[in-house]
Write a protein that holds these residues in place. Structure first.
Motif, short mmCIF file in Angstrom:
data_model
loop_
_atom_site.label_atom_id
_atom_site.label_comp_id
_atom_site.label_asym_id
_atom_site.label_seq_id
_atom_site.Cartn_x
_atom_site.Cartn_y
_atom_site.Cartn_z
N LYS A 142 70.23 67.92 54.75
CA LYS A 142 70.68 69.13 55.43
C LYS A 142 70.24 70.35 54.63
O LYS A 142 70.32 70.35 53.40
CB LYS A 142 72.21 69.14 55.59
CG LYS A 142 72.77 68.08 56.53
CD LYS A 142 74.28 68.21 56.68
CE LYS A 142 74.83 67.16 57.65
NZ LYS A 142 76.30 67.30 57.84
N THR A 150 70.40 74.77 54.76
CA THR A 150 70.92 75.99 55.38
C THR A 150 69.92 77.12 55.18
O THR A 150 69.45 77.37 54.07
CB THR A 150 72.27 76.39 54.77
OG1 THR A 150 73.21 75.32 54.97
CG2 THR A 150 72.81 77.65 55.41
N GLU A 180 73.32 82.06 60.10
CA GLU A 180 72.55 80.98 59.46
C GLU A 180 72.55 79.74 60.35
O GLU A 180 73.42 79.56 61.20
CB GLU A 180 73.13 80.64 58.08
CG GLU A 180 74.55 80.11 58.15
CD GLU A 180 75.16 79.85 56.77
OE1 GLU A 180 74.71 80.47 55.80
OE2 GLU A 180 76.10 79.03 56.70
N TRP A 181 71.53 78.91 60.14
CA TRP A 181 71.47 77.61 60.80
C TRP A 181 71.47 76.53 59.74
O TRP A 181 70.89 76.69 58.66
CB TRP A 181 70.18 77.46 61.61
CG TRP A 181 70.07 78.31 62.83
CD1 TRP A 181 70.95 79.26 63.28
CD2 TRP A 181 68.98 78.29 63.76
NE1 TRP A 181 70.49 79.83 64.43
CE2 TRP A 181 69.28 79.26 64.75
CE3 TRP A 181 67.81 77.57 63.85
CZ2 TRP A 181 68.43 79.51 65.82
CZ3 TRP A 181 66.95 77.81 64.91
CH2 TRP A 181 67.27 78.77 65.89
N THR A 182 72.10 75.42 60.08
CA THR A 182 71.99 74.21 59.26
C THR A 182 70.98 73.28 59.94
O THR A 182 71.21 72.81 61.06
CB THR A 182 73.34 73.49 59.12
OG1 THR A 182 74.27 74.38 58.49
CG2 THR A 182 73.20 72.23 58.28
N CYS A 192 69.90 70.91 64.69
CA CYS A 192 70.53 71.96 63.87
C CYS A 192 71.93 72.27 64.37
O CYS A 192 72.32 71.89 65.48
CB CYS A 192 69.65 73.21 63.83
SG CYS A 192 69.98 74.41 65.12
#
Length: 218
Positions: free
Chosen positions: A170, A172, A146-148, A140
């Motif tokens: 990917k 989010t 936020e995280w991808t 990630c």
């Protein structure tokens, strides 16, 4: 002059003494032989080969459905699992994790040591995107809000050596603040509607990634 009866008794007594002495000698010989036979062989001592020390970030595995191997052994489930994840679990140990140990905006292997690996045993959907059955690695790119989450096909790699050319999906997801710190980095999955909520957390932050199962399961 000795009476014949007395002479006979003396002769009998002498014969008995000779017989008993002979038996005693034989027993001693047998006991000695037995003692010799039961002597254990000498103990051989060999040096112990060097072994790896206990890892500070032990490897773990999670399944969905949860506890799948136990359910299978109890014969209470007939279908294969939907997915499983292999990952290593570093400890917080009083440190501030996000923005410090784990840098914002940089690739993170979602754990420690080898790359975190996920295996889907059937096609699933994440944010309306179809993920074909197969084995992948997860990593990630965290940010405060936020995280991808990235699914990558570069298997059998070390977690810090990520080949981004092999990224294939990917997603989010927003971060969630936890009520209390999570000491050990954790990945887990819980039942949610027609699928699973895959959640990842450490310290004061976690994310939830819904995994949809569209194939009906008996």
């Amino acid at each position: 002059m000795m009476y014949p009866q007395i002479k006979a008794c003396i002769s009998f007594a002498i014969a008995c003494c000779i017989f008993l002495n002979s038996c005693h000698s034989d027993n001693k010989a047998v006991q000695l032989a037995d003692t010799t036979a039961k002597t254990p062989p000498p103990i051989r001592y060999e040096p112990i080969a060097a072994v790896s020390s206990l890892d500070k970030s032990p490897m773990d595995v999670i399944y969905f459905p949860p506890e799948y191997p136990k359910l299978k052994m109890l014969d209470s489930i007939k279908t294969p699992p939907v997915f499983r994840i292999f990952y290593s679990r570093p400890q917080r140990s009083g440190r501030k994790i996000f923005g410090n140990v784990v840098k914002y905006g940089e690739h993170w292997r979602l754990g420690a040591n080898e790359a975190t690996e996920i295996e889907f045993f059937e096609d699933v959907y994440i944010q309306q995107t179809k993920i074909p059955a197969g084995r992948y690695i997860l990593y990630c790119i965290p940010q405060p809000a936020e995280w991808t989450i990235v699914i990558n096909k570069d298997l059998y790699s070390w977690g810090l050596k990520i080949d981004t050319n092999k990224d294939i999906f990917k997603f989010t997801v927003p971060t969630i603040k936890t009520e209390k710190p999570i000491e050990e980095f954790t990945i887990d999955a819980t039942q949610s509607g027609a699928g699973a909520d895959l959640w990842i957390g450490w310290d004061d932050t976690k994310i939830v990634l819904p995994v949809e199962i569209r194939n009906p399961r008996p």
